[in-house]
Design a protein around this motif. Sequence first.
Motif, PDB file in Angstrom:
ATOM      1  N   ASP A  40      12.037  11.158   3.211  1.00 47.22           N
ATOM      2  CA  ASP A  40      12.042  10.110   4.216  1.00 47.22           C
ATOM      3  C   ASP A  40      11.339   8.882   3.649  1.00 47.22           C
ATOM      4  OD1 ASP A  40      11.514   8.415   6.378  1.00 47.22           O
ATOM      5  OD2 ASP A  40      11.217  10.066   7.771  1.00 47.22           O
ATOM      6  N   ALA A  41      12.103   7.836   3.360  1.00 48.97           N
ATOM      7  CA  ALA A  41      11.528   6.640   2.749  1.00 48.97           C
ATOM      8  C   ALA A  41      10.499   5.979   3.652  1.00 48.97           C
ATOM      9  CB  ALA A  41      12.638   5.646   2.392  1.00 48.97           C
ATOM     10  N   GLU A  42      10.718   6.031   4.955  1.00 51.15           N
ATOM     11  CA  GLU A  42       9.747   5.430   5.878  1.00 51.15           C
ATOM     12  C   GLU A  42       8.423   6.179   5.825  1.00 51.15           C
ATOM     13  OE1 GLU A  42       9.309   4.332  10.646  1.00 51.15           O
ATOM     14  OE2 GLU A  42      11.266   4.847   9.796  1.00 51.15           O
ATOM     15  N   ALA A  43       8.495   7.501   5.793  1.00 47.13           N
ATOM     16  CA  ALA A  43       7.273   8.296   5.635  1.00 47.13           C
ATOM     17  C   ALA A  43       6.665   8.054   4.268  1.00 47.13           C
ATOM     18  CB  ALA A  43       7.582   9.783   5.828  1.00 47.13           C
ATOM     19  N   GLY A  44       7.535   7.831   3.263  1.00 44.51           N
ATOM     20  CA  GLY A  44       7.047   7.557   1.911  1.00 44.51           C
ATOM     21  C   GLY A  44       6.260   6.265   1.829  1.00 44.51           C
ATOM     22  N   ALA A  45       6.581   5.290   2.696  1.00 44.99           N
ATOM     23  CA  ALA A  45       5.821   4.044   2.726  1.00 44.99           C
ATOM     24  C   ALA A  45       4.379   4.316   3.108  1.00 44.99           C
ATOM     25  CB  ALA A  45       6.456   3.061   3.702  1.00 44.99           C
ATOM     26  N   ALA A  46       4.172   5.258   4.017  1.00 45.97           N
ATOM     27  CA  ALA A  46       2.815   5.620   4.415  1.00 45.97           C
ATOM     28  C   ALA A  46       2.086   6.337   3.278  1.00 45.97           C
ATOM     29  CB  ALA A  46       2.856   6.500   5.660  1.00 45.97           C
ATOM     30  N   VAL A  47       2.814   7.180   2.547  1.00 49.66           N
ATOM     31  CA  VAL A  47       2.207   7.850   1.389  1.00 49.66           C
ATOM     32  C   VAL A  47       1.812   6.819   0.339  1.00 49.66           C
ATOM     33  CG1 VAL A  47       2.553   9.552  -0.440  1.00 49.66           C
ATOM     34  CG2 VAL A  47       3.561   9.937   1.814  1.00 49.66           C
ATOM     35  N   PHE A  48       2.694   5.851   0.104  1.00 48.76           N
ATOM     36  CA  PHE A  48       2.393   4.796  -0.864  1.00 48.76           C
ATOM     37  C   PHE A  48       1.148   4.029  -0.446  1.00 48.76           C
ATOM     38  CE2 PHE A  48       2.645   0.576  -2.701  1.00 48.76           C
ATOM     39  CZ  PHE A  48       3.061   0.827  -4.002  1.00 48.76           C
ATOM     40  N   GLU A  50      -1.304   5.020   1.299  1.00 46.55           N
ATOM     41  CA  GLU A  50      -2.500   5.858   1.203  1.00 46.55           C
ATOM     42  C   GLU A  50      -2.896   6.170  -0.230  1.00 46.55           C
ATOM     43  OE1 GLU A  50      -4.015  10.315   2.659  1.00 46.55           O
ATOM     44  OE2 GLU A  50      -2.241   9.384   3.562  1.00 46.55           O
ATOM     45  N   ASP A  51      -1.910   6.479  -1.066  1.00 44.67           N
ATOM     46  CA  ASP A  51      -2.211   6.993  -2.399  1.00 44.67           C
ATOM     47  C   ASP A  51      -1.988   6.004  -3.548  1.00 44.67           C
ATOM     48  OD1 ASP A  51      -2.831   9.379  -1.206  1.00 44.67           O
ATOM     49  OD2 ASP A  51      -0.955  10.369  -1.726  1.00 44.67           O
ATOM     50  N   CYS A  52      -1.226   4.936  -3.314  1.00 40.96           N
ATOM     51  CA  CYS A  52      -0.814   4.079  -4.429  1.00 40.96           C
ATOM     52  C   CYS A  52      -1.215   2.615  -4.289  1.00 40.96           C
ATOM     53  CB  CYS A  52       0.705   4.134  -4.613  1.00 40.96           C
ATOM     54  SG  CYS A  52       1.416   5.790  -4.664  1.00 40.96           S
ATOM     55  N   ALA A  53      -1.272   2.123  -3.045  1.00 47.90           N
ATOM     56  CA  ALA A  53      -1.389   0.686  -2.811  1.00 47.90           C
ATOM     57  C   ALA A  53      -2.703   0.081  -3.297  1.00 47.90           C
ATOM     58  CB  ALA A  53      -1.200   0.375  -1.323  1.00 47.90           C
ATOM     59  N   ALA A  54      -3.709   0.896  -3.502  1.00 49.15           N
ATOM     60  CA  ALA A  54      -4.979   0.358  -4.002  1.00 49.15           C
ATOM     61  C   ALA A  54      -4.827  -0.201  -5.413  1.00 49.15           C
ATOM     62  CB  ALA A  54      -6.057   1.443  -3.979  1.00 49.15           C
ATOM     63  N   CYS A  55      -3.834   0.290  -6.147  1.00 50.16           N
ATOM     64  CA  CYS A  55      -3.664  -0.136  -7.539  1.00 50.16           C
ATOM     65  C   CYS A  55      -2.296  -0.760  -7.821  1.00 50.16           C
ATOM     66  CB  CYS A  55      -3.861   1.054  -8.476  1.00 50.16           C
ATOM     67  SG  CYS A  55      -5.512   1.776  -8.423  1.00 50.16           S
ATOM     68  N   HIS A  56      -1.288  -0.453  -7.013  1.00 49.40           N
ATOM     69  CA  HIS A  56       0.076  -0.879  -7.302  1.00 49.40           C
ATOM     70  C   HIS A  56       0.667  -1.699  -6.166  1.00 49.40           C
ATOM     71  CE1 HIS A  56       0.423   1.804 -10.817  1.00 49.40           C
ATOM     72  NE2 HIS A  56      -0.203   2.706 -10.080  1.00 49.40           N
ATOM     73  N   GLN A  57       1.520  -2.656  -6.521  1.00 50.99           N
ATOM     74  CA  GLN A  57       2.329  -3.388  -5.557  1.00 50.99           C
ATOM     75  C   GLN A  57       3.794  -2.999  -5.736  1.00 50.99           C
ATOM     76  OE1 GLN A  57       1.746  -7.618  -5.835  1.00 50.99           O
ATOM     77  NE2 GLN A  57      -0.451  -7.515  -5.410  1.00 50.99           N
ATOM     78  N   ILE A  58       4.577  -3.206  -4.680  1.00 48.15           N
ATOM     79  CA  ILE A  58       6.003  -2.905  -4.750  1.00 48.15           C
ATOM     80  C   ILE A  58       6.736  -3.830  -3.787  1.00 48.15           C
ATOM     81  CG2 ILE A  58       6.013  -1.142  -2.923  1.00 48.15           C
ATOM     82  CD1 ILE A  58       7.935   0.488  -4.756  1.00 48.15           C
ATOM     83  N   GLY A  59       7.975  -4.162  -4.121  1.00 49.02           N
ATOM     84  CA  GLY A  59       8.768  -5.018  -3.256  1.00 49.02           C
ATOM     85  C   GLY A  59       8.898  -6.429  -3.808  1.00 49.02           C
ATOM     86  N   LYS A  60       9.537  -7.299  -3.046  1.00 46.63           N
ATOM     87  CA  LYS A  60       9.772  -8.674  -3.473  1.00 46.63           C
ATOM     88  C   LYS A  60       8.447  -9.381  -3.761  1.00 46.63           C
ATOM     89  CE  LYS A  60      12.213 -12.900  -2.140  1.00 46.63           C
ATOM     90  NZ  LYS A  60      13.055 -13.560  -1.091  1.00 46.63           N
ATOM     91  N   GLY A  61       8.369 -10.009  -4.913  1.00 47.87           N
ATOM     92  CA  GLY A  61       7.171 -10.744  -5.293  1.00 47.87           C
ATOM     93  C   GLY A  61       6.047  -9.894  -5.830  1.00 47.87           C
TER      94      GLY A  61
END
Length: 249
Positions: A40-48, A50-61
């Motif tokens: 579920d990509a929408e649920a995956g956004a929440a995982v991102f 929680e676990d990834c956004a502190a170090c990584h960006q994703i999406g336009k720009g």
Amino acid sequence: MNRSFRRARHMRVVATAIMLATAATQGRSDHQQGAVPIGDAEAGAAVFAEDCAACHQIGKGATYQVGPQLTGIFDRPAGAIEGFDYSPALQRMGADGLIWQLETLDAFLANPVAMVSDTAMIFDGIADAPRRQDLLAFLRAHSAQPGDIPESAPTAKAILFELPPETAALVGDPEYGEYLAQECATCHQGDGSAEGIPAITGWPAHDFMAAMHAYKVKLRPHPVMQMMAGRLDDEQIAALAAYYEQIGE
């Protein structure tokens, strides 16, 4: 040292587990119907978040910050974002031919050191397979034309990478490992020095085993290491892991 040496040494079993569960999705990729669902990509956004956004960006720009941006990660060679200061370990894996695909990303997210030894990431992995599947779906949604990515449908290789519990729990005999390491010593230095060849002394045994099994099922790219790992059974890999962990202490 004769061939009966291995049988003369016993293997001990301890409560150690290498969590390398992989996605168990089914189906095939179809260009007309789009990518086979992973999670579920929408649920995956929440995982991102929680676990990834502190170090990584994703999406336009998106741009790199602590870590590289992850837009278009599917089918990208490891260490390929120009201008980002990747760790030597990730650069080496990129040079070896590591491509971020469904299988390799899943294995990396489960246990980063299984795919990239000495990774600079402060990330222990995501043991829960459904959470990884959701995150993979989210990452793939941010890849160009995800339905055209051949790796949209997992192959048997991903399933094979899940180590049986009895294999994950093996602890080898370092003396037998020292005997086996004679062949490793043709490339790897016993004193821990590294000149073009990565050092493997002092490597935690479970990390060593994870990496060798990743070579064995050809998830980690390197023809020589794939060949070497393919010649070893589980007990031999455990023995080498115990030896190299010990000599680095």
